[in-house]
Scaffold this motif. Structure first.
Motif, PDB file in Angstrom:
ATOM      1  N   PRO A  50     -28.364  35.365 -24.121  1.00  0.00           N
ATOM      2  CA  PRO A  50     -27.707  34.395 -23.216  1.00  0.00           C
ATOM      3  C   PRO A  50     -28.033  32.942 -23.567  1.00  0.00           C
ATOM      4  O   PRO A  50     -29.179  32.588 -23.815  1.00  0.00           O
ATOM      5  CB  PRO A  50     -28.279  34.770 -21.842  1.00  0.00           C
ATOM      6  CG  PRO A  50     -28.667  36.212 -21.970  1.00  0.00           C
ATOM      7  CD  PRO A  50     -29.145  36.369 -23.379  1.00  0.00           C
ATOM      8  N   GLY A  51     -26.986  32.155 -23.595  1.00  0.00           N
ATOM      9  CA  GLY A  51     -27.137  30.734 -23.871  1.00  0.00           C
ATOM     10  C   GLY A  51     -26.809  30.346 -25.296  1.00  0.00           C
ATOM     11  O   GLY A  51     -26.521  29.188 -25.585  1.00  0.00           O
ATOM     12  N   LEU A  52     -26.834  31.322 -26.204  1.00  0.00           N
ATOM     13  CA  LEU A  52     -26.624  31.015 -27.630  1.00  0.00           C
ATOM     14  C   LEU A  52     -25.233  30.424 -27.878  1.00  0.00           C
ATOM     15  O   LEU A  52     -25.081  29.453 -28.613  1.00  0.00           O
ATOM     16  CB  LEU A  52     -26.834  32.278 -28.454  1.00  0.00           C
ATOM     17  CG  LEU A  52     -26.779  32.137 -29.977  1.00  0.00           C
ATOM     18  CD1 LEU A  52     -27.699  33.163 -30.642  1.00  0.00           C
ATOM     19  CD2 LEU A  52     -25.358  32.317 -30.537  1.00  0.00           C
ATOM     20  N   ARG A  53     -24.226  31.010 -27.224  1.00  0.00           N
ATOM     21  CA  ARG A  53     -22.848  30.594 -27.517  1.00  0.00           C
ATOM     22  C   ARG A  53     -22.629  29.111 -27.262  1.00  0.00           C
ATOM     23  O   ARG A  53     -22.047  28.403 -28.084  1.00  0.00           O
ATOM     24  CB  ARG A  53     -21.873  31.404 -26.658  1.00  0.00           C
ATOM     25  CG  ARG A  53     -20.405  31.119 -26.963  1.00  0.00           C
ATOM     26  CD  ARG A  53     -19.494  31.893 -25.996  1.00  0.00           C
ATOM     27  NE  ARG A  53     -18.106  31.892 -26.432  1.00  0.00           N
ATOM     28  CZ  ARG A  53     -17.253  30.898 -26.236  1.00  0.00           C
ATOM     29  NH1 ARG A  53     -17.660  29.810 -25.598  1.00  0.00           N
ATOM     30  NH2 ARG A  53     -16.004  30.973 -26.664  1.00  0.00           N
ATOM     31  N   PHE A  54     -23.122  28.604 -26.108  1.00  0.00           N
ATOM     32  CA  PHE A  54     -22.820  27.218 -25.738  1.00  0.00           C
ATOM     33  C   PHE A  54     -23.513  26.218 -26.659  1.00  0.00           C
ATOM     34  O   PHE A  54     -23.087  25.071 -26.762  1.00  0.00           O
ATOM     35  CB  PHE A  54     -23.232  26.959 -24.283  1.00  0.00           C
ATOM     36  CG  PHE A  54     -22.720  25.649 -23.744  1.00  0.00           C
ATOM     37  CD1 PHE A  54     -21.364  25.421 -23.617  1.00  0.00           C
ATOM     38  CD2 PHE A  54     -23.603  24.645 -23.380  1.00  0.00           C
ATOM     39  CE1 PHE A  54     -20.886  24.208 -23.137  1.00  0.00           C
ATOM     40  CE2 PHE A  54     -23.133  23.426 -22.891  1.00  0.00           C
ATOM     41  CZ  PHE A  54     -21.772  23.207 -22.761  1.00  0.00           C
ATOM     42  N   ARG A  55     -24.558  26.652 -27.336  1.00  0.00           N
ATOM     43  CA  ARG A  55     -25.215  25.726 -28.265  1.00  0.00           C
ATOM     44  C   ARG A  55     -24.390  25.531 -29.536  1.00  0.00           C
ATOM     45  O   ARG A  55     -24.593  24.556 -30.255  1.00  0.00           O
ATOM     46  CB  ARG A  55     -26.621  26.212 -28.626  1.00  0.00           C
ATOM     47  CG  ARG A  55     -27.574  26.461 -27.472  1.00  0.00           C
ATOM     48  CD  ARG A  55     -27.745  25.306 -26.501  1.00  0.00           C
ATOM     49  NE  ARG A  55     -28.317  24.081 -27.016  1.00  0.00           N
ATOM     50  CZ  ARG A  55     -29.620  23.832 -27.136  1.00  0.00           C
ATOM     51  NH1 ARG A  55     -30.493  24.747 -26.777  1.00  0.00           N
ATOM     52  NH2 ARG A  55     -30.059  22.661 -27.591  1.00  0.00           N
ATOM     53  N   ILE A  56     -23.480  26.456 -29.838  1.00  0.00           N
ATOM     54  CA  ILE A  56     -22.712  26.343 -31.081  1.00  0.00           C
ATOM     55  C   ILE A  56     -21.203  26.210 -30.853  1.00  0.00           C
ATOM     56  O   ILE A  56     -20.475  25.800 -31.751  1.00  0.00           O
ATOM     57  CB  ILE A  56     -22.985  27.532 -32.032  1.00  0.00           C
ATOM     58  CG1 ILE A  56     -22.619  28.868 -31.374  1.00  0.00           C
ATOM     59  CG2 ILE A  56     -24.458  27.542 -32.461  1.00  0.00           C
ATOM     60  CD1 ILE A  56     -22.718  30.063 -32.331  1.00  0.00           C
ATOM     61  N   ILE A  57     -20.748  26.575 -29.649  1.00  0.00           N
ATOM     62  CA  ILE A  57     -19.310  26.518 -29.324  1.00  0.00           C
ATOM     63  C   ILE A  57     -19.141  25.660 -28.070  1.00  0.00           C
ATOM     64  O   ILE A  57     -19.853  25.842 -27.082  1.00  0.00           O
ATOM     65  CB  ILE A  57     -18.743  27.935 -29.049  1.00  0.00           C
ATOM     66  CG1 ILE A  57     -19.056  28.883 -30.216  1.00  0.00           C
ATOM     67  CG2 ILE A  57     -17.247  27.874 -28.767  1.00  0.00           C
ATOM     68  CD1 ILE A  57     -18.396  28.526 -31.523  1.00  0.00           C
ATOM     69  N   THR A  58     -18.196  24.738 -28.086  1.00  0.00           N
ATOM     70  CA  THR A  58     -18.010  23.854 -26.928  1.00  0.00           C
ATOM     71  C   THR A  58     -17.299  24.579 -25.792  1.00  0.00           C
ATOM     72  O   THR A  58     -16.759  25.685 -25.970  1.00  0.00           O
ATOM     73  CB  THR A  58     -17.162  22.620 -27.294  1.00  0.00           C
ATOM     74  OG1 THR A  58     -15.792  23.041 -27.431  1.00  0.00           O
ATOM     75  CG2 THR A  58     -17.634  21.977 -28.580  1.00  0.00           C
ATOM     76  N   GLU A  59     -17.250  23.888 -24.656  1.00  0.00           N
ATOM     77  CA  GLU A  59     -16.527  24.432 -23.503  1.00  0.00           C
ATOM     78  C   GLU A  59     -15.021  24.527 -23.765  1.00  0.00           C
ATOM     79  O   GLU A  59     -14.306  25.158 -23.011  1.00  0.00           O
ATOM     80  CB  GLU A  59     -16.797  23.602 -22.243  1.00  0.00           C
ATOM     81  CG  GLU A  59     -16.500  22.117 -22.328  1.00  0.00           C
ATOM     82  CD  GLU A  59     -17.733  21.286 -22.690  1.00  0.00           C
ATOM     83  OE1 GLU A  59     -18.292  21.521 -23.787  1.00  0.00           O
ATOM     84  OE2 GLU A  59     -18.104  20.399 -21.888  1.00  0.00           O
ATOM     85  N   GLN A  60     -14.548  23.871 -24.830  1.00  0.00           N
ATOM     86  CA  GLN A  60     -13.128  23.988 -25.195  1.00  0.00           C
ATOM     87  C   GLN A  60     -12.929  25.026 -26.295  1.00  0.00           C
ATOM     88  O   GLN A  60     -11.876  25.051 -26.964  1.00  0.00           O
ATOM     89  CB  GLN A  60     -12.586  22.616 -25.640  1.00  0.00           C
ATOM     90  CG  GLN A  60     -12.813  21.500 -24.633  1.00  0.00           C
ATOM     91  CD  GLN A  60     -12.245  21.797 -23.246  1.00  0.00           C
ATOM     92  OE1 GLN A  60     -11.310  22.583 -23.108  1.00  0.00           O
ATOM     93  NE2 GLN A  60     -12.815  21.176 -22.209  1.00  0.00           N
TER      94      GLN A  60
END
Lengths: 86, 387
Positions: free
Chosen positions: A38-48
């Motif tokens: 959990p949390g990994l995605r947002f560090r590499i992929i934006t909210e868009q």
């Protein structure tokens, strides 16, 4: 398929440098990684849903420009931290 | 909104003080004893992370939030519930809503500012981001959501301008302030984009930029052109705000909505440009600034290479130079907007951090200064936490 994790993200993967993942495309794989780490995605992929500016994702040896890239089970995915200044 | 003119009172703090220091390469803590004479440095925490703000929750004195990102990775908020011994990442960091396919949505570059909510609202926090966005957490920083309409309001988006209108590392929403008398009475500021007030807990906002000057040649009636650097509310007279702006030092005494440029009373050769603004926790007539050179190409260093704070004890009628203990020359310091603060002891302790990695303190309200730490990374923020 195997996803190679850069050192900057290994705090999420319990220091593992390679993790297995499944998915039809990069979006599936990144989401699967986030469910497990959990949390990994947002560090590499934006909210868009775009790849962040200093992150590069390669499928085999080809750079992915977005998350729609279709994957095969034997693909090698490299997440790379690109240059970002001192 | 009913506005009590009566001031609140607060007793001086007597416990130990910890300085929470955010730097471009991680966070540090300087912990002082009760006398504030001996300090111990610990850290770095999250070495390599770009830490814009570290704040202790004054409501429980245990929860700390840290606004962080790295050169590569996206923005996040780390939280500790044991005074910084252990940290966990927010489950849902501040993020703008996903827009439909084909539209260009905004992306949070970094979380810049953290403000604990009103004492009557435990667990509530506000965050300001770059590009400018206002976010709120109701669970102590675990999950965050966009707050109020301003993030998507066409008028506010126009006032926010583009990345080109902002500060060098991105336009920022900062100085989120909660009126200690009324949890629904809020302020925030944007660089650029002016100062804004809400009396209905963020449902509606009103710009308060009257009296503020803008860069020569621009129209002060246009909210976009206003560049507040730091706003502070006086705890003992919440109707009074002080502001360090790109174009001077100001005071606002509500219900007036017109800022008064009290920086005109600063020495001409020093000027009234700077980033930080500090108010006295128990005396609304006393405030401090740390001037920067705002001439020519805006060097933003101590004028003449001679660092000094300035204090007013009469709400800006005059200012007194405070430089005893600082280098006498060749010290080209920059102190950013979150990097100067005060504790609540008697006398007040003042603290500042420089972009060259030094932390300086005064136990005597600025009359003498000592260096507490050197050789830290570039300092972005210093908060004095009362333990």
């Amino acid at each position: 398929m195997t996803v190679h994790i850069p050192t900057a993200l290994r705090s999420y993967t319990k220091q593992r440098s390679d993790v297995a993942a499944e998915g039809r495309n990069l979006a599936d794989v990144v989401s699967a990684l986030d469910r497990r780490y959990p949390g990994l995605r947002f560090r590499i992929i934006t909210e868009q849903d775009t790849i962040r500016p200093h992150i590069r994702i390669f499928v085999n040896e080809e750079q992915a420009r977005d998350l729609s890239v279709v994957l095969r089970p034997d693909d090698q995915i490299h997440i790379v931290c690109a240059l970002s200044g001192g | 909104m009913s506005r009590s003119r009566k001031t609140t009172s607060s007793q001086p703090a007597t416990g130990s003080v910890a300085l929470l220091i955010g730097t471009r390469k991680g966070a540090f803590v300087l912990r002082g004893d009760r006398t504030r004479r001996t300090w111990k440095l610990s850290g770095p925490m999250f070495l390599g992370h770009i830490v814009h703000h570290v704040v202790l929750d004054p409501r429980d004195r245990r929860t700390m939030l840290m606004a962080a990102s790295t050169g590569h990775l996206g923005p996040t908020v780390f939280r500790s519930t044991d005074l910084g011994k252990t940290w966990k990442e927010a489950k849902t960091p501040p993020a703008f809503p996903k827009v439909p396919e084909g539209q260009k949505g905004r992306v949070v570059g970094h979380v810049f500012w953290l403000t604990p909510g009103h004492p009557s609202e435990p667990g509530l926090w506000y965050a300001g981001t770059s590009p400018q966005g206002l976010f709120r957490s109701n669970d102590g920083g675990v999950t965050w959501e966009p707050f109020s309409s301003i993030n998507d309001d066409p008028q506010y988006r126009e006032w926010m301008g583009s990345v080109q209108d902002g500060t060098p590392d991105g336009p920022k929403l900062h100085s989120i302030i909660v009126d200690p008398r009324n949890s629904k009475h809020l302020y925030f500021a944007m660089s650029g984009g002016g100062v804004h007030e809400s009396v209905d807990c963020g449902r509606t906002w009103t710009p308060i930029v009257q009296g503020l000057e803008v860069v020569e040649g621009f129209d002060a009636a246009t909210v976009t052109f206003h560049d507040p650097h730091c706003i502070r509310l006086c705890p003992t007279n919440p109707d009074r705000l002080y502001q360090q702006n790109h174009c001077g030092i100001y005071r606002l005494d509500q219900p007036s909505n017109t800022w008064v440029r009290i920086g005109k009373n600063m020495p001409k050769k020093v000027g009234d440009i700077g980033f930080s603004m500090v108010v006295h926790p128990r005396n609304a007539d006393t405030a401090w600034v740390f001037p920067m050179d705002g001439s020519t190409v805006w060097p933003r260093v101590s004028p003449g290479g001679k660092p000094a704070a300035y204090v007013t004890k009469n709400a800006g009628k005059n200012w007194v130079r405070l430089d005893k203990g600082f280098p006498r020359a060749n010290a080209w310091w920059t102190v950013k907007r979150q990097a100067m603060t005060a504790d609540a002891h008697e006398p007040i302790g003042l603290y500042l951090g420089t972009t060259s990695g030094e932390v300086w303190a005064s136990r005597t309200e600025g009359s003498t200064w000592v260096c507490l730490a050197r050789h830290l990374p570039e300092i972005y923020s210093v908060e004095a936490a009362e333990l």
